[in-house]
Design an enzyme around this catalytic site. Structure first.
Site, PDB file in Angstrom:
ATOM      1  N   HIS A 212      19.116   1.061  28.120  1.00 59.36           N
ATOM      2  CA  HIS A 212      19.877   0.474  29.227  1.00 59.36           C
ATOM      3  C   HIS A 212      20.803  -0.617  28.703  1.00 59.36           C
ATOM      4  O   HIS A 212      21.982  -0.691  29.099  1.00 59.36           O
ATOM      5  CB  HIS A 212      18.922  -0.102  30.269  1.00 59.36           C
TER       6      HIS A 212
ATOM      7  N   SER B  79      13.782  -8.222  45.508  1.00 60.41           N
ATOM      8  CA  SER B  79      13.124  -7.387  44.501  1.00 60.41           C
ATOM      9  C   SER B  79      11.945  -6.718  45.199  1.00 60.41           C
ATOM     10  O   SER B  79      11.205  -7.375  45.934  1.00 60.41           O
ATOM     11  CB  SER B  79      12.627  -8.217  43.306  1.00 60.41           C
TER      12      SER B  79
END
Length: 435
Positions: free
Chosen positions: A143, A267
């Site tokens: 990533h 989150s």
């Protein structure tokens, strides 16, 4: 990947069965798993429990069935979080989990215990801990390379990445449990042209991030680092984490201090804490670093951790649009990849976090960072899948996406499978964009 699983015990026995009928062969919560969580019943009572099949065993209600030591620990679950229980350390939690395993596999005790079971789908689940602090790491190297390549094609990884676990402190107050809607964040955005004024408004480049949550159990005193060889016993377990990201807000604000409003609005975590004991059969060697990469500094290097510190867990991301749900279509899988995409082990993250004397506490949450497999089908964010928004994704019904639209639902799942052992699942981490 070297097959060097950690030592197991009787709770990992694949032949073990439970008198709870829905447990045997359950894809997530067989008796070999027994993850911990916080649940609320229809009468408003909030307590700690253990998932078993399609049910939840109430821990404080079962104290008289667990034996003295385990009973004392189960009483600590008579609370709105698991902080007090897991602060007792890994050995204590192991003892409680083993006592629960014995209870749920002893058919002769069904009559005593079945009254303490609750149907899971009739209960509301909560964030399992009161989260004092949240740290998001950047341990997914594929990533990091993919995102770096979008902004720095000639130099995607900064020179510190392979020497030090990169992380930042996030916002614990906006952590929510799976199933909670996500409101699209508003903020400043990068000017359309150099020297122009920044824009302002709802994020148009809202994204998910496929991560895993590493929960801290036993903490450490301020000024006393956790040695790498001891870091594992400070890990309570793991859950799934979706650390939402507003890419347009982030592009304008992240320099020079890093993420802020683009990350702290929400989150999402899955509700069940899967222990390291349940995952013992799936602990494997940390993937070898490519030739030429530096060895970790001594405080981050432990032979045992390198041999069994990685987790062979498969992660998946699905997207369900409003149009798909209205038509009765199944969610579409966007990506699938392994947790072994981490460049650093969970123990290395704990050791690094505390090496300066930082005191970790029960319930602290460490995010792994977005985990991308290195394959096209394993990209852990829309930012990667759409090439920074330049290449729309076409869904089976003909809809396209570069980033998330209102009404989109993201569903993340994770599980561990290995021949000779029961499949262990982490449940779901899902949320819908409310707009």
């Amino acid at each position: 990947m070297t097959d060097t699983a950690a030592p197991t015990d009787f709770t990992n026995d694949p032949s073990a069965t439970s008198w709870v009928e829905s447990a045997d062969g359950h894809p997530d919560f067989p008796v070999q798993n027994l993850p911990f969580g916080i649940f609320e019943t229809s009468d408003g009572r909030v307590r700690g429990g253990v998932a078993i099949g399609e049910s939840i065993l109430c821990l404080p209600a079962s104290v008289d069935l667990l034996g003295d030591e385990a009973a004392d620990l189960a009483r600590l679950a008579d609370a709105r979080d698991l902080n007090a229980l897991f602060s007792k350390g890994a050995r204590a939690v192991s003892a409680l989990r083993q006592a629960v395993f014995r209870l749920l596999t002893d058919g002769g005790r069904k009559g005593e215990a079945q009254g303490h079971l609750h149907q899971a789908d009739a209960c509301e689940l909560h964030v399992p801990f009161t989260v004092g602090d949240y740290t998001d790491f950047y341990s997914g190297i594929h990533h990091a390379v993919n995102i770096g390549s979008l902004f720095r094609p000639d130099n995607p990884l900064l020179p510190n990445y392979k020497h030090v676990p990169i992380g930042y402190h996030g916002r614990s107050s906006s952590i929510r449990v799976s199933g909670t809607e996500v409101k699209r964040p508003t903020g400043q955005k990068k000017p359309a042209e150099d020297g122009g004024d920044p824009g302002f408004g709802p994020s148009e480049r809202l994204d998910y991030e496929l991560e895993m949550a590493i929960w801290i159990g036993e903490g450490n005193a301020l000024g006393e680092p956790i040695p790498i060889a001891e870091a594992g016993r400070h890990i309570a377990g793991i859950s799934i984490l979706n650390d939402w990201s507003a890419r347009d807000i982030q592009a304008w604000e992240y320099q020079p201090l890093g993420p802020f409003l683009a990350k702290n609005f929400n989150s999402t975590v899955s509700p069940w804490v899967v222990t390291m004991d349940a995952l013992a059969p799936f602990r494997v060697a940390q993937p070898e670093r490519p030739e030429g990469d530096p060895l970790p500094l001594p405080y981050l290097l432990d032979r045992s951790d390198q041999e069994t510190g990685a987790l062979d867990v498969t992660m998946e991301v699905y997207l369900s649009t409003k149009a798909m749900r209205d038509a009765g279509d199944e969610p579409h899988r966007l990506s699938r990849g392994p947790m072994t995409a981490m460049y650093w082990t969970a123990a290395q993250l704990v050791a690094h976090h505390s090496v300066n004397g930082c005191n970790l506490r029960a319930g602290d949450l460490l995010g792994t960072g977005t985990l991308t497999s290195g394959e096209d089908h394993g990209k852990g964010s829309l930012m990667e899948l759409s090439n920074g928004g330049k290449t729309p994704i076409t869904l089976p019904n003909g809809e396209t996406r570069t980033f998330l639209e209102d009404g989109d639902e993201i569903i993340m799942t994770a599980f561990a499978e290995r021949d000779g052992f029961a499949r262990i699942g982490l449940g779901e981490c899902r949320a819908t964009i409310a707009g």
